[in-house]
Design an enzyme around this catalytic site. Structure first.
Site, short mmCIF file in Angstrom:
data_model
loop_
_atom_site.label_atom_id
_atom_site.label_comp_id
_atom_site.label_asym_id
_atom_site.label_seq_id
_atom_site.Cartn_x
_atom_site.Cartn_y
_atom_site.Cartn_z
N HIS A 266 31.68 36.41 40.12
CA HIS A 266 31.39 37.65 40.43
C HIS A 266 32.68 38.29 40.93
O HIS A 266 33.19 39.36 40.45
CB HIS A 266 30.43 37.53 41.88
N GLU A 267 33.14 37.50 41.75
CA GLU A 267 34.84 38.03 42.40
C GLU A 267 35.74 38.00 41.26
O GLU A 267 36.61 39.09 41.24
CB GLU A 267 35.20 37.33 43.56
N HIS A 270 35.14 41.62 39.60
CA HIS A 270 36.07 42.63 40.36
C HIS A 270 37.54 42.52 40.15
O HIS A 270 38.01 43.82 39.96
CB HIS A 270 35.44 42.44 41.98
N GLU A 296 31.20 47.32 40.86
CA GLU A 296 29.99 45.94 41.00
C GLU A 296 29.35 46.04 39.45
O GLU A 296 29.17 44.97 39.24
CB GLU A 296 28.93 46.51 41.86
CO CO Z 1 30.46 42.48 44.53
#
Ligand code: CO
Length: 502
Positions: A266-267, A270, A296
């Site tokens: 997830h990160e 980003h 996001e």
């Molecule tokens: Co996030």
């Protein structure tokens, strides 16, 4: 030769951006490295530096430079990228100007005290103790909305800070579609005969070995470790002082390999956005992310659409089995895939699966909109919260710690933030659909460990554009359609039909 006004503006923005890198670095340091006793002196330093930056930002406007440029942009004597920079900076300063310094200080002090009160109240499972603080914060946020101004709903004024240009009405419409689909769909999954045992994946995995593996996956999918780091913190986050200094964090559980891996992916999503912003425009809005929702979308795309797909794991799973033979060696890929995609309604958003996740967001969105519009008596919140959780997710909230008190956002006044999580999911599904259309072999390539094509596509079509477009314009430009729920719904239906033999 006299410096042109537009170049003067860029010079000033660049100076501010460089100072901000230190502020961001300090924030990362506070979460990752800083010894406990440094917190007071650090708070002073951060506040001083923030003040200097704030002053420099407002100074852009004070001597008339920006107004002069804005006129030229409006009359189209300045066009293209420069006009975008001018209009964006003008918008940001306008919002800041509407909030008097005394108000900003009052809000930030109240938020910091309220956050402490919330943490204690959650620990004690005591909503009443938090209520006076929440009342104060809500009052201040309503005042903020009035100061900033809005057309239809006071919620618009708050939403605009996180998802510029998006209105409450638009969000409401897409989330309503989503809700009408999700509630009965979840019921169907609950009635399915397929049962999944997630405990099978538990074991004992040394943290240093997990770290190495997380780093390997992150790098393989595109994170540039010469321009970034991966560290440990209580809550995973991405902080980006500069596109060549992007820092992500994760946290580990010794008995659960997937716990850290999911948030690292997830990160990384980003981080790829941040690393992909154009360096030549550093300091200007052309090198800034568009909105929290678009940010996001990048993390959710990697975490879910790619990172929970069978193709992704066709490549990585044999490596998991080799590095962590117990228990993975005895679990087949197909079963592993089923387990990591298990749907199970829970009380807490952060632990939610792809199907139930948006219902958590919808619950909070509906409530906070009502709060801002003044239709809710705050003392009734625990009851309202529990009733909605029961209605949408079908679970009984055992106490307020796991219910209305579970999340930090309200305590710090971040009303309007939550919808961006759901928007991220919707954007990501819409982007994923177009990527598959434009790159029919993308997923096959992923199964062979080739992630460059997908990464380059995202960089070209999204990351490198910075804030050239608003989120609404970007999604229209990239996918040919405005934001809607249908892509996410199709994605869920296709994926879970097989998983739960629906
Ligand atoms: Co996030």
């Amino acid at each position: 030769m006299k410096t042109k006004p537009i170049d003067l503006l860029k010079e000033r923005l660049l100076e501010i951006a460089h100072l901000e890198t230190l502020l961001k670095l300090s924030k990362w340091d506070q979460e990752v490295m800083m010894p406990k006793n440094a917190s007071d002196s650090r708070a002073v330093a951060v506040s001083l530096l923030s003040g200097i930056i704030h002053g420099k930002f407002l100074a852009i406007e004070r001597d008339g430079l920006l107004n002069e440029l804005k006129k030229e942009a409006d009359s189209k004597s300045i066009k293209g990228k420069d006009a975008i920079i001018i209009k964006e900076v003008f918008k940001q300063i306008e919002r800041k100007k509407k909030l008097p310094e005394s108000f900003v200080r009052e809000l930030s002090e109240a938020a910091s005290k309220s956050q402490n009160a919330w943490a204690q109240a959650r620990k004690d499972n005591n909503f009443k103790a938090f209520l006076p603080w929440l009342t104060k914060i809500v009052e201040l946020k309503k005042k903020e909305a009035e100061l900033v101004g809005y057309k239809d709903s006071s919620y618009d004024a708050l939403l605009d800070e996180y998802e510029p240009g998006m209105t409450t009405k638009e969000v409401e419409a897409v989330l309503q579609d989503l809700k009408s689909f999700l509630i009965p769909y979840l019921q169907k999954i609950k009635e399915s005969k397929v049962k999944v045992n997630t405990k099978k994946l538990l074991g004992k995995f040394s943290i240093p070995e997990q770290y190495e593996f997380n780093k390997y996956v992150s790098e393989k999918i595109g994170f540039d470790f010469n321009s970034g780091r991966l560290d440990i913190s209580t809550h995973p986050f991405t902080e980006s002082p500069h596109m060549q200094d992007v820092r992500i964090t994760t946290r580990y559980k010794e008995n659960d390999l997937m716990y850290a891996l999911g948030s690292t992916i997830h990160e990384t999503g980003h981080a790829l956005y941040e690393q992909g912003l154009p360096e030549k425009h550093f300091g200007t809005p052309l090198a800034e992310y568009i909105s929290l929702g678009i940010h996001e979308s990048q993390s959710r795309l990697w975490e879910n659409m790619f990172g929970k797909s069978i193709e992704f794991w066709k490549f990585f799973y044999p490596k998991v089995q080799k590095e962590f033979p117990s228990p993975y060696k005895s679990i087949k890929l197909e079963e592993f895939y089923r387990i990591i995609n298990k749907v199970s309604p829970s009380f807490i958003r952060t632990e939610a699966d792809e199907v139930t996740y948006n219902l958590h967001i919808i619950i909070r969105f509906e409530i906070e909109k009502e709060i801002m519009e003044g239709h809710i008596n705050l003392k009734d919140l625990p009851t309202i919260w529990s009733a909605k959780v029961k209605e949408y997710l079908g679970v009984d909230v055992p106490d307020d710690s796991l219910g209305v008190l579970q999340d930090v956002h309200w305590s710090i006044g971040a009303f309007g933030y939550f919808p961006t999580y759901a928007l991220g999911n919707l954007y990501s599904a819409q982007i994923f659909a177009i990527m598959k259309r434009e790159m029919p072999n993308m997923e096959k390539k992923m199964a062979k460990g080739e992630f460059t094509e997908a990464g380059e596509w995202l960089k070209k079509n999204i990351h490198s554009l910075g804030r050239t477009y608003s989120s609404g314009e970007l999604i229209k430009k990239v996918t040919g359609e405005k934001l809607n729920s249908s892509y996410f719904i199709e994605y869920i239906e296709k994926k879970y039909k097989d998983l739960y033999t629906l």
